[in-house]
Enzyme design. Structure first.
Site, PDB file in Angstrom:
ATOM      1  N   GLN A 139     -24.379 -37.922  16.821  1.00 32.47           N
ATOM      2  CA  GLN A 139     -24.013 -39.071  15.996  1.00 32.47           C
ATOM      3  C   GLN A 139     -22.834 -39.837  16.586  1.00 32.47           C
ATOM      4  OE1 GLN A 139     -25.853 -39.979  13.434  1.00 32.47           O
ATOM      5  NE2 GLN A 139     -24.617 -41.804  13.109  1.00 32.47           N
ATOM      6  N   GLU A 140     -21.866 -39.115  17.109  1.00 36.36           N
ATOM      7  CA  GLU A 140     -20.654 -39.755  17.620  1.00 36.36           C
ATOM      8  C   GLU A 140     -20.894 -40.540  18.905  1.00 36.36           C
ATOM      9  OE1 GLU A 140     -17.636 -40.241  16.526  1.00 36.36           O
ATOM     10  OE2 GLU A 140     -17.751 -39.039  14.721  1.00 36.36           O
ATOM     11  N   SER A 141     -21.625 -39.943  19.852  1.00 34.32           N
ATOM     12  CA  SER A 141     -21.721 -40.561  21.183  1.00 34.32           C
ATOM     13  C   SER A 141     -23.128 -40.642  21.748  1.00 34.32           C
ATOM     14  CB  SER A 141     -20.866 -39.760  22.166  1.00 34.32           C
ATOM     15  OG  SER A 141     -21.428 -38.463  22.344  1.00 34.32           O
ATOM     16  N   TYR A 167     -23.156 -41.726   7.908  1.00 37.59           N
ATOM     17  CA  TYR A 167     -22.730 -40.829   8.983  1.00 37.59           C
ATOM     18  C   TYR A 167     -22.952 -39.372   8.571  1.00 37.59           C
ATOM     19  CZ  TYR A 167     -19.162 -38.491  11.933  1.00 37.59           C
ATOM     20  OH  TYR A 167     -18.481 -37.663  12.786  1.00 37.59           O
ATOM     21  N   LEU A 195     -23.180 -33.453  15.403  1.00 41.37           N
ATOM     22  CA  LEU A 195     -22.006 -34.316  15.341  1.00 41.37           C
ATOM     23  C   LEU A 195     -21.866 -35.110  16.643  1.00 41.37           C
ATOM     24  CD1 LEU A 195     -18.649 -33.296  13.787  1.00 41.37           C
ATOM     25  CD2 LEU A 195     -18.687 -34.592  15.869  1.00 41.37           C
TER      26      LEU A 195
END
Length: 140
Positions: free
Chosen positions: A23-25, A125, A20
């Protein structure tokens, strides 16, 4: 940042949290989205305040961001009966949208749910995080 993830003592697989974060940052502690999300887990200040009592200026501190992010994701996992695709979709698009999608497209098949997510960004995502989670589990 695995140490920070493991310190949280969450029931959630740490490699899922790492997927996660990726993917986010892309593991950029200074990541900042146009919507105002910040840090490794790209938390909005209001969400961080609710789930980790983290102030806006603390969201770039990895340990504080991960703590609030894992608490928030744990909340989503509980809300969606530990169904990872639903929790991931809610992390990205918001729980109210996911609740709407569940009503509009009822299915018990998690793969089918991913395919019928109406937002392309959220669909990709969820698929990307699941793919990365698979590989982190395989590699480590």
């Amino acid at each position: 940042y695995m140490e920070s993830v493991l310190q949280h003592k969450s029931k959630i697989n740490p490699y899922l949290i790492m997927a996660l974060i990726r993917q986010e940052s892309a593991f950029n502690t200074k990541a900042h989205s146009p919507a105002g999300a910040r840090g490794l887990m790209q938390l909005l200040p209001g969400t961080a305040k609710s789930f980790g009592r983290v102030k806006k200026n603390e969201l770039f501190i990895p340990e504080r961001n991960i703590d609030a992010g894992v608490r928030f994701f744990s909340h989503l996992m509980e809300r969606y009966n530990n169904q990872v695709p639903l929790a991931l979709a809610a992390y990205n698009a918001g729980p109210l949208r996911v609740d709407e999608w569940i009503k509009r497209y009822p299915t018990d098949n998690p793969l089918l749910f991913i395919d019928i997510i109406p937002f392309k960004e959220t669909r990709e995502y969820v698929a990307s995080i699941l793919r990365n989670w698979y590989w982190y589990n395989k590699l480590y």
